[in-house]
Write a protein that holds these residues in place. Structure first.
Motif, short mmCIF file in Angstrom:
data_model
loop_
_atom_site.label_atom_id
_atom_site.label_comp_id
_atom_site.label_asym_id
_atom_site.label_seq_id
_atom_site.Cartn_x
_atom_site.Cartn_y
_atom_site.Cartn_z
N THR A 12 -83.32 -31.43 5.42
CA THR A 12 -84.42 -31.23 6.04
C THR A 12 -84.35 -29.88 6.80
N THR A 13 -82.97 -29.51 6.98
CA THR A 13 -82.82 -28.31 7.85
C THR A 13 -83.49 -27.07 7.40
N ARG A 14 -84.24 -26.45 8.19
CA ARG A 14 -84.75 -25.26 7.90
C ARG A 14 -83.99 -23.89 8.14
N LEU A 15 -83.80 -22.76 7.26
CA LEU A 15 -83.00 -21.89 7.26
C LEU A 15 -83.60 -20.65 7.83
N LEU A 16 -82.70 -19.78 8.44
CA LEU A 16 -82.90 -18.39 9.06
C LEU A 16 -81.47 -17.64 8.56
N ALA A 17 -81.96 -16.54 8.32
CA ALA A 17 -80.76 -15.50 8.07
C ALA A 17 -80.84 -14.29 8.80
N VAL A 18 -79.89 -13.52 9.08
CA VAL A 18 -79.63 -12.27 9.50
C VAL A 18 -78.94 -11.69 8.63
N ILE A 19 -79.36 -10.28 8.20
CA ILE A 19 -79.16 -9.66 6.93
C ILE A 19 -78.52 -8.22 7.50
N VAL A 44 -81.09 -23.67 11.32
CA VAL A 44 -79.91 -22.96 11.57
C VAL A 44 -79.96 -21.46 11.16
N LEU A 45 -79.31 -20.70 11.87
CA LEU A 45 -79.36 -19.01 11.49
C LEU A 45 -77.90 -18.69 10.98
N VAL A 46 -77.84 -18.16 9.83
CA VAL A 46 -76.45 -17.81 9.14
C VAL A 46 -76.36 -16.36 8.96
N PRO A 47 -75.36 -15.64 9.00
CA PRO A 47 -75.32 -14.54 8.56
C PRO A 47 -75.31 -13.99 6.90
N VAL A 48 -75.72 -12.93 6.65
CA VAL A 48 -75.95 -12.83 5.04
C VAL A 48 -75.28 -11.10 4.78
N VAL A 68 -86.40 -21.33 3.29
CA VAL A 68 -86.24 -20.41 4.46
C VAL A 68 -87.27 -19.84 4.95
N ASP A 69 -87.15 -19.84 6.24
CA ASP A 69 -88.64 -19.85 7.06
C ASP A 69 -88.47 -18.15 7.69
N GLY A 70 -87.33 -17.53 7.84
CA GLY A 70 -87.27 -16.33 8.47
C GLY A 70 -86.25 -15.59 8.27
N LEU A 71 -86.18 -14.28 8.51
CA LEU A 71 -85.17 -13.38 8.19
C LEU A 71 -84.95 -12.29 9.47
N LEU A 72 -83.82 -12.15 9.98
CA LEU A 72 -83.53 -11.10 10.95
C LEU A 72 -82.82 -9.99 10.24
N THR A 98 -88.38 -2.68 10.80
CA THR A 98 -88.61 -4.17 11.26
C THR A 98 -87.30 -4.77 11.49
N ASN A 99 -87.39 -5.78 12.52
CA ASN A 99 -86.12 -6.57 12.46
C ASN A 99 -86.31 -8.05 12.41
N ALA A 100 -87.39 -8.55 11.96
CA ALA A 100 -87.71 -9.86 11.94
C ALA A 100 -89.02 -10.10 10.88
N LEU A 101 -88.54 -10.91 10.03
CA LEU A 101 -89.69 -11.24 8.94
C LEU A 101 -90.00 -12.95 9.05
N ARG A 102 -91.09 -13.43 9.03
CA ARG A 102 -91.49 -14.63 9.02
C ARG A 102 -92.37 -14.93 7.74
N ARG A 103 -92.08 -16.33 7.29
CA ARG A 103 -93.02 -16.74 6.29
C ARG A 103 -94.00 -17.49 6.89
N GLU A 104 -95.28 -17.01 6.52
CA GLU A 104 -96.71 -17.63 7.03
C GLU A 104 -96.83 -18.82 6.07
N PRO A 105 -97.69 -19.45 6.78
CA PRO A 105 -98.03 -20.98 6.12
C PRO A 105 -98.48 -20.78 4.71
N ASP A 106 -99.32 -19.71 4.50
CA ASP A 106 -99.86 -19.35 3.03
C ASP A 106 -98.71 -18.78 1.99
N GLY A 107 -97.38 -18.65 2.61
CA GLY A 107 -96.36 -18.01 1.84
C GLY A 107 -96.27 -16.64 1.98
N ARG A 108 -97.05 -15.82 2.52
CA ARG A 108 -96.85 -14.35 2.70
C ARG A 108 -95.96 -14.31 3.61
#
Length: 272
Positions: A12-19, A44-48, A68-72, A98-108
């Motif tokens: 169930t864990t949601r993922l964030l990544a820093v790229i 959890v936030l992981v480096p990529v 995956v819900d967001g990217l740094l 940009t330094n942050a991208l977020r998935r919106e509820p509609d997938g955008r």
């Protein structure tokens, strides 16, 4: 996950990544994951590590992963990552990065940039408010462009952007001048003369053999020297400036002042 229990990652864990490229220097996982390991938050936030040629494949792949819900975004991808957003904030449009991208509820995917806000908040907290200052900013790339806009918005009297890439420099100055006419100058090489705040917004200092981005010995006494590099904490530039008696401002402040902004942006549970 909870703050008292051992770290647990499940289905169930949601993922964030820093790229970034590289990612060995990133501090965001160490600072943000403790905020994610709290009641009501399962993320959890992981480096990529993504090299520039691989960036489209890496980002599009992560965006297609349903959990995956967001990217740094960090160096050197902050300008290029705009292409992977469906919507851009005013800060992204103005800075061009940009330094942050977020998935919106509609997938955008929606892009924001908190570098400038974090940097200015860090300056103020350290007693170096930018209002009325003459600023030399070295580096007009992803972070530098956002910092430039934030410094002008915070009331810097004069900002000189030192960026060797003429096209990048002139494009940034054109965007900023439409909002803050008469307060900007541009140079291809650093010129600290007259500045009472000098900022390194380049990657110079990440490597032990890197040259200094500018010579602090040419600054006026009392001028503040700031670096956005977070690791090493005391870069060669900051060591050199401190040895000359200049107040110095470390890069980690830019990130720590963004943590609450990230938490709100990514719709994470509030602090408890």
């Amino acid at each position: 996950m909870t703050g008292d229990a051992p770290w647990s990652i499940s289905g169930t864990t949601r993922l964030l990544a820093v790229i970034g490229d590289p990612v060995r220097q990133v501090q965001a996982p160490a600072l943000l994951n403790p905020l994610l390991n709290r009641p009501g938050t399962d993320a959890v936030l992981v480096p990529v590590h993504a090299r520039p040629d691989d960036l489209p494949d890496v980002v599009r792949g992560l965006q297609r992963a349903g959990n995956v819900d967001g990217l740094l975004i960090t160096v050197p991808h902050k300008a290029a990552a705009r292409a992977f957003a469906d919507g851009l904030s005013p800060a992204v449009r103005l800075s061009g990065s940009t330094n942050a991208l977020r998935r919106e509820p509609d997938g955008r995917w929606y892009a924001e940039n908190f570098d400038g806000a974090g940097f200015v908040a860090g300056l103020r907290a350290a007693g170096h408010a930018p209002e009325g200052r003459r600023v030399m900013l070295v580096g007009g790339g992803g972070a530098g462009s956002a910092i430039a806009a934030a410094l002008l918005g915070a009331g810097a009297a004069r900002l000189t952007v030192c960026e060797p890439d003429r096209q990048r420099r002139e494009a940034l100055l054109a965007r900023l001048s439409r909002v803050w006419p008469g307060r900007l100058a541009g140079r291809g090489v650093p010129d600290p003369e007259g500045a009472d705040l000098a900022v390194n917004a380049t990657p110079l200092g990440l490597g032990p053999g890197d040259p200094l981005p500018f010579a602090p010995k040419t600054l006026e006494p009392g001028a503040v020297v700031a670096d956005i590099i977070m690791k090493p904490r005391d870069t060669a530039l900051l060591k050199s400036a401190a040895a000359l008696g200049h107040p110095v401002h470390h890069g980690v402040h830019m990130l720590t002042r963004q943590l609450d902004l990230y938490r709100e942006f990514f719709r994470l549970a509030p602090d408890r």
